[in-house]
Write an enzyme that holds these catalytic residues in place. Structure first.
Site, PDB file in Angstrom:
ATOM      1  N   ASP A 130       0.807  -1.214   0.000  1.00  0.00           N
ATOM      2  CA  ASP A 130       0.000   0.000   0.000  1.00  0.00           C
ATOM      3  C   ASP A 130       0.847   1.274   0.000  1.00  0.00           C
ATOM      4  O   ASP A 130       1.379   1.671   1.031  1.00  0.00           O
ATOM      5  CB  ASP A 130      -0.923  -0.021   1.226  1.00  0.00           C
ATOM      6  N   ASP A 349      -1.469   5.551  -6.630  1.00  0.00           N
ATOM      7  CA  ASP A 349      -1.803   4.757  -5.450  1.00  0.00           C
ATOM      8  C   ASP A 349      -1.933   3.280  -5.797  1.00  0.00           C
ATOM      9  O   ASP A 349      -2.728   2.915  -6.655  1.00  0.00           O
ATOM     10  CB  ASP A 349      -3.114   5.287  -4.843  1.00  0.00           C
TER      11      ASP A 349
END
Ligand SMILES: *[C@@H]1O[C@H](CO)[C@@H](O)[C@H](O)[C@H]1NC(C)=O
Ligand SMILES: *[C@@H]1O[C@H](CO)[C@@H](O)[C@H](O)[C@H]1NC(C)=O
Ligand SMILES: *[C@@H]1O[C@H](CO)[C@@H](O)[C@H](O)[C@H]1NC(C)=O
Length: 472
Positions: A130, A349
């Site tokens: 992440d 992201d």
């Protein structure tokens, strides 16, 4: 007691009772053990609907977190400046280490998972890779143990000789750790965190310093990487955490795994994301150190742009977008949409699936794509705005070419399947969604798929190139 207050109290009581019942008296582990939905039970459309739903929640979390920083929450120190003293001796410049990276589609989620070895002796975990998270955490068994933990994987701190709890009285707890709680019953009590998301998902636990085991690429030698800040999560709630054992924090912050690991390995890391619908056995790698796939002598040089490490957007990695074109036509999008100083900006992201564009950009892109697809019979597929019956399209139908022009002539030219997505047999939808304006835009992992991405933190440079990721 006034009636509204009583009602509120009752609601709180009722919900606490429900939560307690769910958690079986003193054990809060129940939410941790739910395993991923059976992949055979989900169609591709079910999967995409789930991605759409979780992306919407994540986008809200991202805006909220950026909003807080914009409104004066103190940003974390940049890693290079704050952690100098405690960094390990840098490895030789050409040294690197890598961890296997796979698509989580087989679990019904849109995340990518990395295999990670934590503790001494090493315990194995599957963590969400992440880039939007500064905290690395694993689901953790509390020392007292629990009887109803099920078959999920839990980190066992008491079985690790390198586990070193961080005290709540330490400076680190008081000032350096994100989401640390102020409560400190005794100076020796552990530093606790409550990592909450706006969608109600959260992870609660205690911070520790711990070592990971890494495998050096040259000679396949194993080595310890110490001094990592790791959260030991004793309670977590939220669909995004069900399929994995925790999160590998790849965000830009002093305490993230990325900053810590990159510091000893040339200041950079890279990943190659296989097609998001790939089976579990299709694996690529998350690499710390040089990226051989970008310096291959037989290939043209990779695209390069500035990696924007803006305090307003931390821990996210931002890029400067100059414009977007469809079939060579530059779209009329106000430049403020791409400008972090004017309420916009764009981040890359790994934890978002479908690319999310702030409203003015979304309108321009969706209308340019749909105009060119006007000849294809449309079908309606909730929750997407523009879907097409590709079976009825005829052999000549083509997906218009989308290009993101990044600062410094770096063009991101994703394959058609990354933005006009197959949602079912013979049905394609424009796989880009909209976010409110003002607000940040997010380049999701589907638009990043089948590319190698190198995050060079030291030189603030992002490099990328198309790749099948097969030999990476
Ligand atoms: C950090 O290390 C670099 C070189 O290794 C050095 O130039 C710099 O002064 C150091 N910064 C601090 C705050 O110690
Ligand atoms: C994955 O497994 C399938 C069979 O289950 C096999 O056909 C395929 O070649 C494998 N792919 C890789 C990349 O190993
Ligand atoms: C797509 O069009 C074909 C005819 O060309 C039709 O048979 C099929 O049912 C349509 N599919 C959808 C999802 O509307």
């Amino acid at each position: 007691m006034p009636a509204p207050l009583l009602l509120l109290l009752l609601l709180v009581l009722c919900c606490n009772v429900a939560a307690a019942a769910k958690a079986h008296s003193d054990s809060l582990h129940l939410e941790l053990v739910r395993r991923p939905p059976s992949p055979s039970a989900t169609t591709r459309l079910d999967l995409l609907r789930e991605l759409y739903r979780s992306d919407q929640l994540r986008q809200r979390m991202i805006s909220q977190s950026i909003g807080q920083r914009r409104h004066g929450r103190r940003p974390l120190q940049a890693p290079a400046a704050s952690q100098n003293a405690s960094l390990p001796a840098p490895a030789p410049a050409e040294e690197s280490f890598a961890m296997p990276l796979t698509s989580g589609a087989y679990t019904g989620t849109g995340q990518y998972f990395v295999r990670f070895l934590l503790g001494t002796p090493a315990q194995k975990f599957l963590l969400v890779a992440d880039t939007g998270s500064d905290l690395t955490w694993v689901k953790c068994r509390r020392p007292r143990g629990c009887r109803r933990c099920g078959r999920g994987r839990f980190f066992r701190p008491q079985a690790s000789t390198t586990y070193d709890p961080i005290r709540c009285s330490s400076d680190m707890c008081k000032s350096a750790l994100p989401f640390a709680l102020a409560t400190c019953p005794t100076p020796a009590s552990p530093c606790a965190y409550n990592y909450g998301y706006s969608d109600g998902s959260m992870a609660k636990g205690v911070f520790a310093q711990e070592s990971a085991t890494i495998t050096l690429s040259r000679g396949a030698r194993r080595r310890k990487l110490g001094g990592l800040v790791v959260g030991c999560t004793t309670s977590s709630v939220g669909s995004s955490f069900r399929a994995s054992d925790g999160v590998l924090g790849l965000g830009y912050s002093a305490v993230s795994f990325a900053a810590r690991a990159a510091a000893g390995f040339g200041g950079r890391f890279s990943y190659c994301l296989v097609d998001h619908l790939s089976p579990r056995n299709a694996s690529s790698r998350l690499t710390f150190g040089p990226t051989p796939a970008l310096s291959h002598p037989a290939l043209p040089p990779p695209r390069a742009t500035e990696l924007v490490l803006d305090a307003r957007l931390q821990p996210f990695y931002a890029v400067r977008i100059d414009g977007v074109s469809v079939d060579g036509e530059l779209l009329p999008i106000p430049s403020s949409v791409w400008d972090a100083a004017r309420g916009g900006g764009a981040i890359l992201d790994s934890g978002t699936s479908l690319t999310v564009l702030a409203e003015p950009a979304y309108r321009a892109v969706a209308s340019a794509l749909s105009r060119r697809l006007g000849g294809v019979p449309s079908v309606s597929v909730d929750p997407f705005d523009h879907c097409y019956n590709w079976t009825a399209a005829g052999p000549a139908a083509e997906v218009p070419k989308l290009v993101l022009h990044l600062a410094g002539t770096a063009r991101l030219e994703p394959p058609a399947k990354s933005y006009v997505i197959d949602v079912a047999e013979g049905v394609k939808c424009i796989g880009i969604t909209s976010a409110p304006w003002p607000g940040v835009s997010t380049i999701g992992n589907i638009l990043q798929q089948e590319h190698v991405w190198e995050f060079d933190l030291k030189n603030r440079r992002l490099r990328f190139r198309r790749s099948t990721c097969r030999s990476i």
